[in-house]
Design a protein around this motif. Structure first.
Motif, PDB file in Angstrom:
ATOM      1  N   MET A 131      23.564  39.760  24.768  1.00  0.00           N
ATOM      2  CA  MET A 131      24.963  39.919  25.121  1.00  0.00           C
ATOM      3  C   MET A 131      25.072  40.019  26.639  1.00  0.00           C
ATOM      4  N   THR A 132      26.077  39.365  27.207  1.00  0.00           N
ATOM      5  CA  THR A 132      26.265  39.420  28.652  1.00  0.00           C
ATOM      6  C   THR A 132      27.123  40.621  29.016  1.00  0.00           C
ATOM      7  N   ALA A 133      26.960  41.071  30.255  1.00  0.00           N
ATOM      8  CA  ALA A 133      27.742  42.201  30.740  1.00  0.00           C
ATOM      9  C   ALA A 133      29.196  41.794  30.943  1.00  0.00           C
ATOM     10  N   SER A 134      30.080  42.773  30.907  1.00  0.00           N
ATOM     11  CA  SER A 134      31.497  42.511  31.135  1.00  0.00           C
ATOM     12  C   SER A 134      31.724  42.065  32.575  1.00  0.00           C
ATOM     13  N   PRO A 135      32.754  41.248  32.787  1.00  0.00           N
ATOM     14  CA  PRO A 135      33.084  40.832  34.147  1.00  0.00           C
ATOM     15  C   PRO A 135      33.404  42.034  35.030  1.00  0.00           C
ATOM     16  N   GLU A 136      33.130  41.909  36.307  1.00  0.00           N
ATOM     17  CA  GLU A 136      33.370  42.983  37.266  1.00  0.00           C
ATOM     18  C   GLU A 136      34.209  42.470  38.426  1.00  0.00           C
ATOM     19  N   GLY A 137      34.793  43.393  39.160  1.00  0.00           N
ATOM     20  CA  GLY A 137      35.489  43.052  40.387  1.00  0.00           C
ATOM     21  C   GLY A 137      36.708  42.174  40.189  1.00  0.00           C
ATOM     22  N   TRP A 138      37.504  42.456  39.163  1.00  0.00           N
ATOM     23  CA  TRP A 138      38.693  41.641  38.893  1.00  0.00           C
ATOM     24  C   TRP A 138      39.585  41.608  40.124  1.00  0.00           C
ATOM     25  N   ARG A 139      40.061  40.388  40.474  1.00  0.00           N
ATOM     26  CA  ARG A 139      40.944  40.204  41.629  1.00  0.00           C
ATOM     27  C   ARG A 139      41.984  39.146  41.313  1.00  0.00           C
ATOM     28  N   LYS A 140      43.130  39.270  41.969  1.00  0.00           N
ATOM     29  CA  LYS A 140      44.105  38.189  41.937  1.00  0.00           C
ATOM     30  C   LYS A 140      44.383  37.804  43.378  1.00  0.00           C
ATOM     31  N   ALA A 141      44.915  36.628  43.576  1.00  0.00           N
ATOM     32  CA  ALA A 141      45.167  36.143  44.929  1.00  0.00           C
ATOM     33  C   ALA A 141      46.136  37.069  45.651  1.00  0.00           C
ATOM     34  N   SER A 142      45.864  37.360  46.908  1.00  0.00           N
ATOM     35  CA  SER A 142      46.769  38.196  47.689  1.00  0.00           C
ATOM     36  C   SER A 142      48.132  37.518  47.832  1.00  0.00           C
ATOM     37  N   TYR A 143      48.155  36.203  47.766  1.00  0.00           N
ATOM     38  CA  TYR A 143      49.405  35.438  47.854  1.00  0.00           C
ATOM     39  C   TYR A 143      50.347  35.805  46.715  1.00  0.00           C
ATOM     40  N   SER A 144      49.800  36.234  45.598  1.00  0.00           N
ATOM     41  CA  SER A 144      50.619  36.550  44.423  1.00  0.00           C
ATOM     42  C   SER A 144      50.800  38.055  44.232  1.00  0.00           C
ATOM     43  N   SER A 145      50.668  38.826  45.288  1.00  0.00           N
ATOM     44  CA  SER A 145      50.699  40.290  45.165  1.00  0.00           C
ATOM     45  C   SER A 145      51.982  40.836  44.556  1.00  0.00           C
ATOM     46  N   ARG A 146      53.106  40.154  44.744  1.00  0.00           N
ATOM     47  CA  ARG A 146      54.373  40.637  44.191  1.00  0.00           C
ATOM     48  C   ARG A 146      54.710  39.994  42.855  1.00  0.00           C
ATOM     49  N   GLU A 147      53.941  39.031  42.438  1.00  0.00           N
ATOM     50  CA  GLU A 147      54.195  38.331  41.177  1.00  0.00           C
ATOM     51  C   GLU A 147      53.561  39.089  40.010  1.00  0.00           C
ATOM     52  N   THR A 148      54.156  38.951  38.836  1.00  0.00           N
ATOM     53  CA  THR A 148      53.578  39.587  37.657  1.00  0.00           C
ATOM     54  C   THR A 148      52.962  38.568  36.707  1.00  0.00           C
ATOM     55  N   ALA A 149      53.260  37.307  36.896  1.00  0.00           N
ATOM     56  CA  ALA A 149      52.712  36.252  36.037  1.00  0.00           C
ATOM     57  C   ALA A 149      51.571  35.567  36.772  1.00  0.00           C
ATOM     58  N   CYS A 150      50.422  36.207  36.779  1.00  0.00           N
ATOM     59  CA  CYS A 150      49.273  35.704  37.533  1.00  0.00           C
ATOM     60  C   CYS A 150      48.021  35.717  36.664  1.00  0.00           C
ATOM     61  N   VAL A 151      46.990  35.148  37.202  1.00  0.00           N
ATOM     62  CA  VAL A 151      45.679  35.275  36.587  1.00  0.00           C
ATOM     63  C   VAL A 151      44.797  36.093  37.512  1.00  0.00           C
ATOM     64  N   GLU A 152      43.791  36.718  36.927  1.00  0.00           N
ATOM     65  CA  GLU A 152      42.797  37.459  37.681  1.00  0.00           C
ATOM     66  C   GLU A 152      41.440  36.822  37.436  1.00  0.00           C
TER      67      GLU A 152
END
Length: 63
Positions: free
Chosen positions: A1-22
């Motif tokens: 089994m692989t470890a869970s993803p770490e360091g989730w980030r979203k683009a700083s350009y979308s800081s005020r948006e709620t419909a984004c991906v990380e």
């Protein structure tokens, strides 16, 4: 089994948006999830798949 993803980030350009991906780091690539529904899970890519995708974005292949 692989470890869970770490360091989730979203683009700083979308800081005020709620419909984004990380993006999270995995041992051999990246993971992607929806910020509106983090509990829905994520999908993973290999390092090569992620690099190919990023290169395509940078070269406007999706315009």
């Amino acid at each position: 089994m692989t470890a869970s993803p770490e360091g989730w980030r979203k683009a700083s350009y979308s800081s005020r948006e709620t419909a984004c991906v990380e993006i999270g780091r995995t041992h051999d690539g990246a993971a992607v999830r929806d910020t509106k529904d983090r509990a829905a899970g994520y999908f993973t890519t290999t390092e090569q798949q992620w690099a190919t995708f990023i290169n395509a974005v940078k070269n406007n292949h999706f315009d």
